[in-house]
Design a protein around this motif. Structure first.
Motif, PDB file in Angstrom:
ATOM      1  N   THR A   8      18.463 -11.757  18.036  1.00 38.14           N
ATOM      2  CA  THR A   8      18.938 -11.738  16.657  1.00 38.14           C
ATOM      3  C   THR A   8      19.817 -10.545  16.348  1.00 38.14           C
ATOM      4  O   THR A   8      20.584 -10.569  15.387  1.00 38.14           O
ATOM      5  N   GLY A   9      19.690  -9.476  17.158  1.00 40.88           N
ATOM      6  CA  GLY A   9      20.481  -8.286  16.900  1.00 40.88           C
ATOM      7  C   GLY A   9      19.982  -7.513  15.701  1.00 40.88           C
ATOM      8  O   GLY A   9      20.679  -6.676  15.161  1.00 40.88           O
ATOM      9  N   ARG A  10      18.730  -7.796  15.260  1.00 42.27           N
ATOM     10  CA  ARG A  10      18.188  -7.127  14.104  1.00 42.27           C
ATOM     11  C   ARG A  10      16.886  -6.458  14.466  1.00 42.27           C
ATOM     12  O   ARG A  10      16.173  -6.894  15.360  1.00 42.27           O
ATOM     13  N   CYS A  11      16.560  -5.414  13.732  1.00 42.98           N
ATOM     14  CA  CYS A  11      15.327  -4.698  13.962  1.00 42.98           C
ATOM     15  C   CYS A  11      14.176  -5.424  13.269  1.00 42.98           C
ATOM     16  O   CYS A  11      14.379  -6.310  12.455  1.00 42.98           O
ATOM     17  N   ASN A  12      12.974  -5.015  13.619  1.00 46.96           N
ATOM     18  CA  ASN A  12      11.792  -5.582  12.985  1.00 46.96           C
ATOM     19  C   ASN A  12      11.870  -5.393  11.476  1.00 46.96           C
ATOM     20  O   ASN A  12      12.079  -4.273  11.005  1.00 46.96           O
ATOM     21  N   PRO A  13      11.663  -6.464  10.682  1.00 52.09           N
ATOM     22  CA  PRO A  13      11.869  -6.346   9.238  1.00 52.09           C
ATOM     23  C   PRO A  13      10.710  -5.720   8.487  1.00 52.09           C
ATOM     24  O   PRO A  13      10.867  -5.368   7.318  1.00 52.09           O
ATOM     25  N   TRP A  14       9.543  -5.550   9.119  1.00 49.92           N
ATOM     26  CA  TRP A  14       8.397  -5.138   8.333  1.00 49.92           C
ATOM     27  C   TRP A  14       8.499  -3.740   7.724  1.00 49.92           C
ATOM     28  O   TRP A  14       7.913  -3.507   6.651  1.00 49.92           O
ATOM     29  N   PRO A  15       9.200  -2.756   8.329  1.00 55.77           N
ATOM     30  CA  PRO A  15       9.260  -1.445   7.664  1.00 55.77           C
ATOM     31  C   PRO A  15       9.888  -1.495   6.271  1.00 55.77           C
ATOM     32  O   PRO A  15       9.392  -0.840   5.350  1.00 55.77           O
ATOM     33  N   LYS A  16      10.960  -2.270   6.104  1.00 54.11           N
ATOM     34  CA  LYS A  16      11.575  -2.336   4.770  1.00 54.11           C
ATOM     35  C   LYS A  16      10.664  -3.067   3.790  1.00 54.11           C
ATOM     36  O   LYS A  16      10.634  -2.736   2.600  1.00 54.11           O
ATOM     37  N   ASP A  17       9.891  -4.040   4.280  1.00 56.63           N
ATOM     38  CA  ASP A  17       8.941  -4.725   3.413  1.00 56.63           C
ATOM     39  C   ASP A  17       7.790  -3.804   3.038  1.00 56.63           C
ATOM     40  O   ASP A  17       7.299  -3.831   1.908  1.00 56.63           O
ATOM     41  N   ALA A  18       7.363  -2.974   3.990  1.00 59.13           N
ATOM     42  CA  ALA A  18       6.309  -1.999   3.701  1.00 59.13           C
ATOM     43  C   ALA A  18       6.785  -0.993   2.659  1.00 59.13           C
ATOM     44  O   ALA A  18       6.022  -0.601   1.760  1.00 59.13           O
ATOM     45  N   LEU A  19       8.060  -0.573   2.767  1.00 64.07           N
ATOM     46  CA  LEU A  19       8.629   0.340   1.780  1.00 64.07           C
ATOM     47  C   LEU A  19       8.653  -0.313   0.404  1.00 64.07           C
ATOM     48  O   LEU A  19       8.281   0.306  -0.600  1.00 64.07           O
ATOM     49  N   ARG A  20       9.086  -1.571   0.361  1.00 64.11           N
ATOM     50  CA  ARG A  20       9.148  -2.287  -0.922  1.00 64.11           C
ATOM     51  C   ARG A  20       7.773  -2.419  -1.561  1.00 64.11           C
ATOM     52  O   ARG A  20       7.612  -2.124  -2.756  1.00 64.11           O
ATOM     53  N   VAL A  21       6.788  -2.846  -0.778  1.00 64.60           N
ATOM     54  CA  VAL A  21       5.444  -3.042  -1.330  1.00 64.60           C
ATOM     55  C   VAL A  21       4.828  -1.700  -1.750  1.00 64.60           C
ATOM     56  O   VAL A  21       4.205  -1.595  -2.817  1.00 64.60           O
ATOM     57  N   SER A  22       5.009  -0.658  -0.942  1.00 66.20           N
ATOM     58  CA  SER A  22       4.473   0.664  -1.285  1.00 66.20           C
ATOM     59  C   SER A  22       5.087   1.184  -2.575  1.00 66.20           C
ATOM     60  O   SER A  22       4.383   1.714  -3.449  1.00 66.20           O
ATOM     61  N   PHE A  23       6.396   1.017  -2.693  1.00 65.92           N
ATOM     62  CA  PHE A  23       7.063   1.453  -3.912  1.00 65.92           C
ATOM     63  C   PHE A  23       6.604   0.624  -5.105  1.00 65.92           C
ATOM     64  O   PHE A  23       6.479   1.135  -6.226  1.00 65.92           O
ATOM     65  N   GLY A  24       6.332  -0.669  -4.870  1.00 70.96           N
ATOM     66  CA  GLY A  24       5.817  -1.519  -5.938  1.00 70.96           C
ATOM     67  C   GLY A  24       4.455  -1.077  -6.420  1.00 70.96           C
ATOM     68  O   GLY A  24       4.153  -1.131  -7.620  1.00 70.96           O
ATOM     69  N   ILE A  25       3.597  -0.617  -5.496  1.00 71.85           N
ATOM     70  CA  ILE A  25       2.274  -0.124  -5.885  1.00 71.85           C
ATOM     71  C   ILE A  25       2.404   1.130  -6.745  1.00 71.85           C
ATOM     72  O   ILE A  25       1.676   1.311  -7.729  1.00 71.85           O
ATOM     73  N   ILE A  26       3.349   2.000  -6.371  1.00 65.91           N
ATOM     74  CA  ILE A  26       3.593   3.199  -7.184  1.00 65.91           C
ATOM     75  C   ILE A  26       4.023   2.813  -8.589  1.00 65.91           C
ATOM     76  O   ILE A  26       3.538   3.372  -9.593  1.00 65.91           O
ATOM     77  N   TRP A  27       4.921   1.825  -8.681  1.00 62.36           N
ATOM     78  CA  TRP A  27       5.371   1.366  -9.996  1.00 62.36           C
ATOM     79  C   TRP A  27       4.238   0.713 -10.771  1.00 62.36           C
ATOM     80  O   TRP A  27       4.170   0.812 -11.997  1.00 62.36           O
ATOM     81  N   LEU A  28       3.348   0.013 -10.080  1.00 63.21           N
ATOM     82  CA  LEU A  28       2.222  -0.629 -10.760  1.00 63.21           C
ATOM     83  C   LEU A  28       1.285   0.403 -11.370  1.00 63.21           C
ATOM     84  O   LEU A  28       0.805   0.236 -12.504  1.00 63.21           O
ATOM     85  N   ILE A  29       1.023   1.475 -10.636  1.00 63.18           N
ATOM     86  CA  ILE A  29       0.190   2.553 -11.174  1.00 63.18           C
ATOM     87  C   ILE A  29       0.854   3.160 -12.403  1.00 63.18           C
ATOM     88  O   ILE A  29       0.207   3.408 -13.432  1.00 63.18           O
ATOM     89  N   ASP A  30       2.164   3.390 -12.311  1.00 60.25           N
ATOM     90  CA  ASP A  30       2.904   3.939 -13.441  1.00 60.25           C
ATOM     91  C   ASP A  30       2.876   2.975 -14.628  1.00 60.25           C
ATOM     92  O   ASP A  30       2.763   3.393 -15.783  1.00 60.25           O
ATOM     93  N   ALA A  31       2.964   1.669 -14.340  1.00 57.04           N
ATOM     94  CA  ALA A  31       2.943   0.673 -15.414  1.00 57.04           C
ATOM     95  C   ALA A  31       1.581   0.641 -16.108  1.00 57.04           C
ATOM     96  O   ALA A  31       1.509   0.490 -17.346  1.00 57.04           O
ATOM     97  N   VAL A  32       0.505   0.769 -15.339  1.00 58.26           N
ATOM     98  CA  VAL A  32      -0.833   0.788 -15.940  1.00 58.26           C
ATOM     99  C   VAL A  32      -0.967   1.948 -16.913  1.00 58.26           C
ATOM    100  O   VAL A  32      -1.534   1.808 -18.015  1.00 58.26           O
ATOM    101  N   LEU A  33      -0.426   3.100 -16.544  1.00 60.53           N
ATOM    102  CA  LEU A  33      -0.475   4.264 -17.431  1.00 60.53           C
ATOM    103  C   LEU A  33       0.310   4.026 -18.714  1.00 60.53           C
ATOM    104  O   LEU A  33      -0.026   4.579 -19.776  1.00 60.53           O
ATOM    105  N   LYS A  34       1.352   3.200 -18.626  1.00 61.36           N
ATOM    106  CA  LYS A  34       2.160   2.914 -19.818  1.00 61.36           C
ATOM    107  C   LYS A  34       1.416   2.036 -20.827  1.00 61.36           C
ATOM    108  O   LYS A  34       1.802   1.958 -21.993  1.00 61.36           O
ATOM    109  N   TRP A  35       0.371   1.351 -20.388  1.00 59.04           N
ATOM    110  CA  TRP A  35      -0.407   0.510 -21.295  1.00 59.04           C
ATOM    111  C   TRP A  35      -1.497   1.293 -22.020  1.00 59.04           C
ATOM    112  O   TRP A  35      -2.167   0.745 -22.903  1.00 59.04           O
ATOM    113  N   LEU A  36      -1.694   2.550 -21.667  1.00 57.57           N
ATOM    114  CA  LEU A  36      -2.715   3.362 -22.322  1.00 57.57           C
ATOM    115  C   LEU A  36      -2.251   3.796 -23.710  1.00 57.57           C
ATOM    116  O   LEU A  36      -1.054   3.980 -23.952  1.00 57.57           O
ATOM    117  N   PRO A  37      -3.176   3.966 -24.650  1.00 56.62           N
ATOM    118  CA  PRO A  37      -2.796   4.337 -26.028  1.00 56.62           C
ATOM    119  C   PRO A  37      -2.011   5.640 -26.114  1.00 56.62           C
ATOM    120  O   PRO A  37      -1.169   5.807 -26.993  1.00 56.62           O
TER     121      PRO A  37
END
Length: 208
Positions: A8-37
């Motif tokens: 395929t001439g391409r590298c293993n795709p999982w590192p970029k997916d791991a980066l995306r999911v990890s960054f999404g978890i960080i955003w989710l934690i930040d979003a939970v804090l935004k729902w606090l009074p």
């Protein structure tokens, strides 16, 4: 290099997916804090506080956002929480990645330019340029990785694109190449190793 990577001439795709999911978890934690009074109670105070000490040429910018949001401070605080939650869920699930990354870049820059006061590098005592601008850079990097790496197998987009022909327009930076059927693979491999006119065996051609 593994045979699959050579084909395929391409590298293993999982590192970029791991980066995306990890960054999404960080955003989710930040979003939970935004729902606090506490966030809703101090929402306008943060923006008005950032407006203090800004140079004169930036005052109209902050005055505009203060006048625009002040009558609707509570709905605006809820809107920020909703947007951050949607971005986090879309990141983790890999849903509409191109649209999500682009919208998140705009949203991060807007947060940086208002609630973070452009990071305030020109004010006395400033020690950093703000976190939202770094988020924008990460989203831009994910957008670039999406362009070079192509479709992400570990995402909702990968499966939606199989059912909805136009979905790649909101998920991918460029149109994915047509999938090669199993029946085509042996014929293509035979063509790649066919004999040259002089009777020698030709070098296998690399499939892009």
């Amino acid at each position: 290099m593994a045979p699959a990577q050579q084909a395929t001439g391409r590298c293993n795709p999982w590192p970029k997916d791991a980066l995306r999911v990890s960054f999404g978890i960080i955003w989710l934690i930040d979003a939970v804090l935004k729902w606090l009074p506490g966030f809703r109670a101090g929402y306008m105070g943060v923006i008005m506080g950032e407006a203090q000490g800004q140079p004169g040429w930036l005052r109209p910018w902050f005055d505009f956002w203060i006048r625009f949001q002040h009558p609707y401070a509570m709905p605006m605080a809820y809107l920020v929480a909703i947007l951050e939650t949607l971005i986090a869920v879309a990141l983790i699930a890999g849903f509409a990645r191109k649209l999500t990354y682009t919208a998140a870049i705009v949203f991060s820059l807007l947060i940086w330019a208002t609630a973070e006061g452009f990071g305030g590098p020109y004010t006395s005592g400033a020690s950093d340029i703000g976190t939202a601008i770094i988020y924008a850079v990460v989203f831009a990097s994910l957008l670039a990785l999406s362009y070079y790496a192509g479709p992400s197998r570990y995402s909702a987009d990968y499966y939606i694109e199989k059912k909805v022909s136009w979905w790649w327009k909101v998920a991918e930076m460029r149109r994915p190449a047509p999938a090669q059927s199993p029946a085509q693979a042996p014929a293509l491999a035979h063509a790649n190793t066919a004999s040259a006119p002089d009777g020698t065996t030709a070098e296998p051609r690399r499939i892009p």
